[in-house]
Design a protein around this motif. Structure first.
Motif, mmCIF file in Angstrom:
data_model
loop_
_atom_site.group_PDB
_atom_site.id
_atom_site.type_symbol
_atom_site.label_atom_id
_atom_site.label_comp_id
_atom_site.label_asym_id
_atom_site.label_seq_id
_atom_site.Cartn_x
_atom_site.Cartn_y
_atom_site.Cartn_z
ATOM 1 N N MET A 278 0.874 -1.174 0.000
ATOM 2 C CA MET A 278 0.000 0.000 0.000
ATOM 3 C C MET A 278 0.910 1.223 0.000
ATOM 4 N N CYS A 279 1.359 1.622 -1.179
ATOM 5 C CA CYS A 279 2.313 2.717 -1.301
ATOM 6 C C CYS A 279 1.877 3.653 -2.418
ATOM 7 N N ILE A 280 2.580 4.778 -2.505
ATOM 8 C CA ILE A 280 2.274 5.783 -3.510
ATOM 9 C C ILE A 280 3.199 5.601 -4.710
ATOM 10 N N GLY A 281 2.597 5.275 -5.870
ATOM 11 C CA GLY A 281 3.339 5.306 -7.117
ATOM 12 C C GLY A 281 4.568 4.448 -7.211
ATOM 13 N N VAL A 282 4.546 3.236 -6.639
ATOM 14 C CA VAL A 282 5.748 2.399 -6.640
ATOM 15 C C VAL A 282 5.828 1.521 -7.884
ATOM 16 N N ILE A 283 4.790 0.710 -8.097
ATOM 17 C CA ILE A 283 4.845 -0.311 -9.148
ATOM 18 C C ILE A 283 4.107 0.171 -10.391
ATOM 19 N N LYS A 284 4.777 0.102 -11.505
ATOM 20 C CA LYS A 284 4.137 0.352 -12.786
ATOM 21 C C LYS A 284 3.940 -0.987 -13.490
ATOM 22 N N TYR A 285 3.105 -0.957 -14.490
ATOM 23 C CA TYR A 285 2.811 -2.185 -15.241
ATOM 24 C C TYR A 285 4.098 -2.841 -15.729
ATOM 25 N N SER A 286 5.040 -2.026 -16.147
ATOM 26 C CA SER A 286 6.294 -2.554 -16.702
ATOM 27 C C SER A 286 7.185 -3.188 -15.638
ATOM 28 N N ASN A 287 6.914 -2.918 -14.345
ATOM 29 C CA ASN A 287 7.734 -3.484 -13.267
ATOM 30 C C ASN A 287 7.239 -4.847 -12.790
ATOM 31 N N LEU A 288 6.022 -5.208 -13.167
ATOM 32 C CA LEU A 288 5.390 -6.380 -12.559
ATOM 33 C C LEU A 288 6.151 -7.667 -12.859
ATOM 34 N N GLU A 289 6.573 -7.862 -14.083
ATOM 35 C CA GLU A 289 7.298 -9.089 -14.422
ATOM 36 C C GLU A 289 8.601 -9.178 -13.642
ATOM 37 N N GLU A 290 9.286 -8.051 -13.496
ATOM 38 C CA GLU A 290 10.537 -8.050 -12.739
ATOM 39 C C GLU A 290 10.277 -8.385 -11.271
ATOM 40 N N LEU A 291 9.159 -7.893 -10.739
ATOM 41 C CA LEU A 291 8.831 -8.175 -9.333
ATOM 42 C C LEU A 291 8.630 -9.664 -9.106
ATOM 43 N N VAL A 292 7.826 -10.304 -9.940
ATOM 44 C CA VAL A 292 7.544 -11.728 -9.713
ATOM 45 C C VAL A 292 8.770 -12.593 -10.010
ATOM 46 N N LYS A 293 9.641 -12.155 -10.898
ATOM 47 C CA LYS A 293 10.892 -12.881 -11.122
ATOM 48 C C LYS A 293 11.812 -12.760 -9.909
ATOM 49 N N LEU A 294 11.740 -11.618 -9.255
ATOM 50 C CA LEU A 294 12.566 -11.374 -8.070
ATOM 51 C C LEU A 294 12.153 -12.267 -6.903
ATOM 52 N N LEU A 295 10.876 -12.694 -6.904
ATOM 53 C CA LEU A 295 10.325 -13.500 -5.804
ATOM 54 C C LEU A 295 9.815 -14.827 -6.366
ATOM 55 N N PRO A 296 10.690 -15.789 -6.547
ATOM 56 C CA PRO A 296 10.298 -17.047 -7.206
ATOM 57 C C PRO A 296 9.308 -17.885 -6.411
ATOM 58 N N GLU A 297 9.157 -17.622 -5.087
ATOM 59 C CA GLU A 297 8.224 -18.391 -4.265
ATOM 60 C C GLU A 297 6.905 -17.660 -4.015
ATOM 61 N N LEU A 298 6.692 -16.521 -4.666
ATOM 62 C CA LEU A 298 5.517 -15.696 -4.397
ATOM 63 C C LEU A 298 4.225 -16.430 -4.757
ATOM 64 N N LYS A 299 3.245 -16.407 -3.814
ATOM 65 C CA LYS A 299 1.945 -17.053 -4.011
ATOM 66 C C LYS A 299 0.802 -16.042 -4.053
ATOM 67 N N ILE A 300 0.913 -14.966 -3.256
ATOM 68 C CA ILE A 300 -0.138 -13.948 -3.176
ATOM 69 C C ILE A 300 0.495 -12.578 -3.333
ATOM 70 N N LEU A 301 -0.076 -11.759 -4.222
ATOM 71 C CA LEU A 301 0.324 -10.371 -4.394
ATOM 72 C C LEU A 301 -0.926 -9.514 -4.247
ATOM 73 N N ASP A 302 -1.015 -8.772 -3.148
ATOM 74 C CA ASP A 302 -2.198 -7.960 -2.850
ATOM 75 C C ASP A 302 -1.844 -6.492 -3.079
ATOM 76 N N LEU A 303 -2.464 -5.901 -4.104
ATOM 77 C CA LEU A 303 -2.213 -4.509 -4.459
ATOM 78 C C LEU A 303 -3.463 -3.652 -4.314
ATOM 79 N N ARG A 304 -4.418 -4.110 -3.520
ATOM 80 C CA ARG A 304 -5.637 -3.322 -3.311
ATOM 81 C C ARG A 304 -5.300 -2.035 -2.562
ATOM 82 N N GLY A 305 -5.938 -0.959 -2.976
ATOM 83 C CA GLY A 305 -5.634 0.335 -2.401
ATOM 84 C C GLY A 305 -4.491 1.024 -3.110
ATOM 85 N N TYR A 306 -3.987 0.395 -4.161
ATOM 86 C CA TYR A 306 -2.883 0.961 -4.930
ATOM 87 C C TYR A 306 -3.402 1.329 -6.322
#
Length: 375
Positions: A278-306
């Motif tokens: 829940m942050c201001i202006g952190v993740i853009k659409y173009s960053n999403l693939e890099e984020l999930v690659k950075l976290l190979p064990e990620l199961k839940i990504l909650d971006l509500r309120g963003y």
């Protein structure tokens, strides 16, 4: 048919639907049969909690009392399994002695609030405490005693000695209203919190540097963390990894988080399973693939309120998961939120049962986190 001619199941149903505490106590004293039907309900009560401007009542696991009630009963004899008490329930009556109450009822393991506490011997039984630590805790608790602490307005200079005194903490929740919990440019330099599993760290005033992630580096066994930050800058040491962290919530009310900062932070937790941002202006659409690659064990990504995350983002993630043979659930703001999505909770539930961060903390705001979690 008289009332006493009813079968036990009918009487039990009647008693289960009565909630006013004094009525149930009086009825339990009518006869042994009524007592046998009502007292199991008393034994289910684990928490003594405070309510204002209402009559005392019992719900599934709590006795709610008005501090102005003049009790003529021995509460702890009637409710023998009370484990956590709100000490403010006794403040209105000067005849109550909190240390004496705890001493005489060894089943009490948790305290919420310790206002006006004076030393009267150690409170040996207590393992969980939520309070403003403005008293001499070394005269109230023994070393190693506390396993769970929720601190309000904690004196920033006392943290190293506090942790040295209570090295067995499993959960620590700190809310600081002085900005950074340590002076600008000065960082925590105390002992490790080797037993800590849950850390909740928040600031309520703007700080020059947020040092919560630095403090986290002294918690090698940490599994779950919740950070609320309001700062100009964030201190990170990305060389220190935590391979145990599974759950992470970041609630940021300033623009100190950039994508570069978030990327550096997430690189510290390679086995993260659940992430809520829940942050201001952190993740853009173009960053999403890099984020999930950075976290190979990620199961839940909650971006509500963003703002900025839409079904287009979710569709991209779904396609990526199919391609990479991964399963990631993404939650985002949408007009018709699916019923199976876990609900965001903003109501205050001060005491929760079960040492489960995902159940009791992950989907809440920092201000709605429980003060104590009953293991």
């Amino acid at each position: 048919m008289s009332f006493n001619d009813l079968p036990d199941i009918c009487l039990w149903k009647i008693f289960e639907n009565v909630h006013e505490a004094k009525d149930l106590i009086r009825w339990s004293q009518v006869c042994s049969r009524w007592s046998d039907l009502i007292r199991p309900r008393f034994k289910r009560v684990k928490y003594l909690r405070l309510i204002d401007n209402a009559v005392d009542y019992i719900d599934a696991n709590s006795l709610w009392i008005n501090p102005k009630t003049n009790w003529n009963y021995n509460l702890f004899k009637l409710f023998p399994n009370i484990k956590i008490i709100n000490s403010a329930a006794f403040d209105y009556h000067g005849s109550f002695n909190l240390p004496e109450i705890v001493k005489n009822n060894p089943q009490i393991k948790g305290l919420v609030g310790m206002d006006n506490l004076s030393k009267d011997g150690y409170m040996e039984n207590i393992e969980m405490c939520s309070a403003e630590f403005d008293f001499h805790y070394k005269k109230v608790f023994r070393p190693y005693q506390l396993k769970q602490v929720c601190c309000f307005r904690f004196r920033k200079a006392d943290l190293p000695s506090f942790i040295e005194y209570f090295p067995n903490l499993k959960r620590l929740s700190i809310e600081n209203d002085e900005g950074s919990y340590l002076p600008d440019g000065v960082f925590y330099n105390g002992p490790n919190l080797s037993s800590l599993k849950i850390l909740e760290f928040g600031t309520t005033h703007f700080a020059q540097v947020f040092t919560g992630f630095h403090f986290m580096d002294f918690c090698p066994s940490l599994e779950s963390a919740f950070f609320q930050c309001l700062a100009e800058d964030i201190y990170l040491d990305e060389s220190i990894k935590n391979y145990n962290l599974r759950d992470l919530v970041i609630e940021c009310h300033s623009d100190c988080f950039s994508w570069a900062t978030l990327r550096r932070l997430l690189s510290k937790f390679p086995y993260l399973h659940h992430l809520r941002i829940m942050c201001i202006g952190v993740i853009k659409y173009s960053n999403l693939e890099e984020l999930v690659k950075l976290l190979p064990e990620l199961k839940i990504l909650d971006l509500r309120g963003y703002n900025g995350v839409t079904h287009k983002t979710a569709d991209f993630l779904s396609k990526y998961c199919v391609k990479e043979n991964r399963s990631i659930v993404i939650y985002y703001d949408c007009e018709n939120e699916p019923a199976e999505w876990p609900k965001l909770v903003e109501t205050d539930e001060p005491i929760c049962y079960g040492f489960d961060f995902m159940k009791h903390c992950f989907y809440k705001t920092f201000d709605s986190l429980p003060v104590l979690i009953d293991e």
